[in-house]
Design an enzyme around this catalytic site. Structure first.
Site, PDB file in Angstrom:
ATOM      1  N   CYS A   4     -32.915 -55.088 -35.832  1.00  0.00           N
ATOM      2  CA  CYS A   4     -33.150 -53.843 -36.665  1.00  0.00           C
ATOM      3  C   CYS A   4     -32.013 -53.460 -37.586  1.00  0.00           C
ATOM      4  O   CYS A   4     -32.589 -52.812 -38.582  1.00  0.00           O
ATOM      5  CB  CYS A   4     -33.633 -52.679 -35.582  1.00  0.00           C
ATOM      6  SG  CYS A   4     -34.985 -53.287 -34.590  1.00  0.00           S
ATOM      7  N   HIS A  59     -42.670 -50.518 -38.735  1.00  0.00           N
ATOM      8  CA  HIS A  59     -41.505 -51.049 -38.503  1.00  0.00           C
ATOM      9  C   HIS A  59     -41.152 -52.596 -38.592  1.00  0.00           C
ATOM     10  O   HIS A  59     -41.264 -53.526 -37.669  1.00  0.00           O
ATOM     11  CB  HIS A  59     -40.971 -50.699 -37.111  1.00  0.00           C
ATOM     12  CG  HIS A  59     -39.395 -51.114 -36.701  1.00  0.00           C
ATOM     13  ND1 HIS A  59     -38.619 -51.485 -37.636  1.00  0.00           N
ATOM     14  CD2 HIS A  59     -38.931 -51.067 -35.367  1.00  0.00           C
ATOM     15  CE1 HIS A  59     -37.336 -51.622 -36.899  1.00  0.00           C
ATOM     16  NE2 HIS A  59     -37.520 -51.415 -35.603  1.00  0.00           N
TER      17      HIS A  59
END
Length: 379
Positions: free
Chosen positions: A86, A332
Site C-alpha cells: 500500500c 483502494h
C-alpha cells in the site's frame, strides 16, 4: 542537498474491481496519466530522465516501463517499479524526490498504478512433478505466521482494543462519502478520462438506516467491521511530475516543495497504526508543531484509521483531515493509493497561500508506514 518540487499531478478515476476498468492492465491505466502530465507541461518533457511507479499486484515484470513506453516516453528514459504494497505509490514519490535531490535526475514522473481486476491468479510452483500447484491469495508480509494477520482481522481486533465502535467507524465512513460527493468539481481538474470515466464510481450517500443493515464482515458487537468501514478493492493510476530547482524556475516557479518524507516500521501485527506513527515521525523530523499543518491526507483502508487520527488531531484540527473524502468513499487501488492521496493534497495546496503545508500518510501490510510533507510555493 538540492530541492525537489511537484509541478503537476494527475490521476484516473478510482473504479471498484470488476467495473469500467476491468479489461485494462495497470500500465494501460497509467499511460494516459503520464501523457496528460506532459501535455500540461510540455516544456518539462525534455528534462524527464526517470520514471518510478509503485505497484503491488502486477505479478512481476516492470509495469512502470510498459506504462512509460505506452505514453510515448523516449526509450532512453529508464523506468523502475517498486513494491512496498500500500505504501508503494507514495514511496515512489519519495524515491523520485531523492533522485532529484542528489542530482541524479532533473525531472521524474512518479506515482502508482494498480489493477485489481487484471491482477494475476497466484500459486506456488509444485516441489515435485506429481504435486499440484498451491494457490494463495497473498504473499507473507512477515516471517512469523502469528504476526502476519489478515488485514481485516487485524483492524477488527485493534478496533476492540482501542475502543473504536462500529458506530464511530460508520459515522466516519458516512462523512467520507459526504465529503467526496461535495468534491466533484474539485476532482475534475485532476482526473484524466479513461474509457470515458471522469468521476470516482463508488461514492454514494450513506444513511444511518442503511449502515445498520449492512452485514458484519468481522468482529463482535460493538466493534464490528462492515463493508462500509473497509475500503473496497479498486483499479486506478496516479502520477506526479517532480523537477529540480533549476527546472522549477524555468517553468515559472509554481507548485509545491517536497519538504520532508519518512518511512517507518511498526508492529507487523498492527499495521493500521502505521500512518499515525509516520505522521508523528515526519512532524518531528520537520521540527514543527502539529498546528503548522494546514491539511492532512490519510489513506483510509479502514475507518478505524480515520477515527484514530481524528482523535489524535483533536476537535480543533480534525476538520483538516481528508477534506475532499478518502478511500472509503473511492476505493483502494493498493499500489496507487498513496500517490492518489498526494495528487489530492497537491491540488489543494496550490490554491492555498505560499508556505501552507500538507501532510499525507499511508500504511502497508507488514507494519510499514510512509508520510510525505508538501509546502505550497506559489502560482
Amino acid at each position: 542537498m538540492k530541492h525537489c518540487y511537484v509541478v503537476a499531478a494527475k490521476r484516473t478515476a478510482v473504479v471498484p474491481r470488476g467495473g469500467a476498468f476491468n479489461h485494462l492492465q495497470a500500465d494501460e491505466l497509467a499511460a494516459p496519466v503520464i501523457s496528460a502530465l506532459l501535455e500540461e507541461l510540455p516544456e518539462a518533457g525534455g528534462h524527464v530522465d526517470q520514471i518510478i511507479m509503485g505497484n503491488a499486484l502486477y505479478g512481476g515484470g516492470n509495469p512502470a516501463r510498459l506504462a512509460a513506453l505506452r505514453a510515448g516516453i523516449p526509450e532512453g528514459v529508464p523506468a523502475l517499479t517498486l513494491d512496498t504494497q500500500c505504501c508503494a505509490g507514495m514511496d515512489a514519490v519519495r524515491l523520485g524526490a531523492n533522485f532529484i535531490r542528489t542530482g541524479e535526475a532533473r525531472a521524474a514522473i512518479v506515482g502508482g498504478l494498480e489493477s485489481y481486476s487484471r491482477s494475476p491468479i497466484r500459486s506456488k510452483r509444485p516441489m515435485n512433478k506429481d504435486d499440484k500447484a498451491e494457490p494463495y491469495l497473498r504473499p507473507p508480509f512477515t516471517p512469523w505466521a502469528e504476526r502476519d494477520p489478515d488485514m481485516v482481522a487485524s483492524a477488527g481486533d485493534l478496533s476492540a482494543e482501542l475502543n473504536c465502535s462500529r458506530e464511530d467507524q460508520e459515522k466516519y465512513a458516512q462523512r467520507s462519502h459526504e465529503k467526496s460527493l461535495a468534491s466533484q468539481g474539485f476532482i475534475l481538474k485532476q482526473i484524466v478520462p479513461v474509457e470515458g470515466v471522469t468521476s470516482d464510481k463508488f461514492t454514494r450517500r450513506l444513511s444511518p438506516s442503511l449502515l445498520k443493515k449492512l452485514p458484519v464482515v468481522y468482529g463482535k458487537e460493538p466493534y464490528e467491521l462492515t463493508s462500509a468501514t473497509i475500503a473496497v478493492e479498486a483499479d486506478a493510476a496516479a502520477a506526479l511530475l517532480l523537477v529540480s530547482e533549476d527546472v522549477f524556475e524555468k517553468l515559472g516557479g509554481a507548485g509545491c516543495l517536497i519538504e520532508h518524507s519518512v518511512s517507518v516500521g511498526t508492529d507487523p501485527a498492527k499495521p493500521a497504526l502505521s500512518p499515525l506513527n509516520a505522521i508523528q515521525t515526519c512532524i518531528k523530523k520537520a521540527d514543527i508543531e502539529l498546528s503548522d499543518i494546514a491539511l492532512f491526507e490519510m489513506m483510509e483502508a479502514f475507518a478505524l484509521q480515520g477515527v484514530l487520527l481524528e482523535r489524535f488531531l483533536g476537535e480543533q484540527a480534525s476538520h483538516k483531515l481528508n477534506k475532499w473524502g478518502g478511500a472509503l468513499s473511492r476505493g483502494h487501488p493498493i499500489g496507487a493509493s498513496g500517490a492518489i492521496n498526494l495528487v489530492h493534497m497537491f491540488h489543494q495546496l496550490v490554491d492555498m497561500p505560499k508556505g501552507a503545508r500538507g501532510l499525507a500518510s499511508i500504511a502497508a501490510a507488514g507494519g510499514l508506514g510512509s508520510a510525505l510533507m508538501l509546502k505550497a510555493f506559489g502560482k
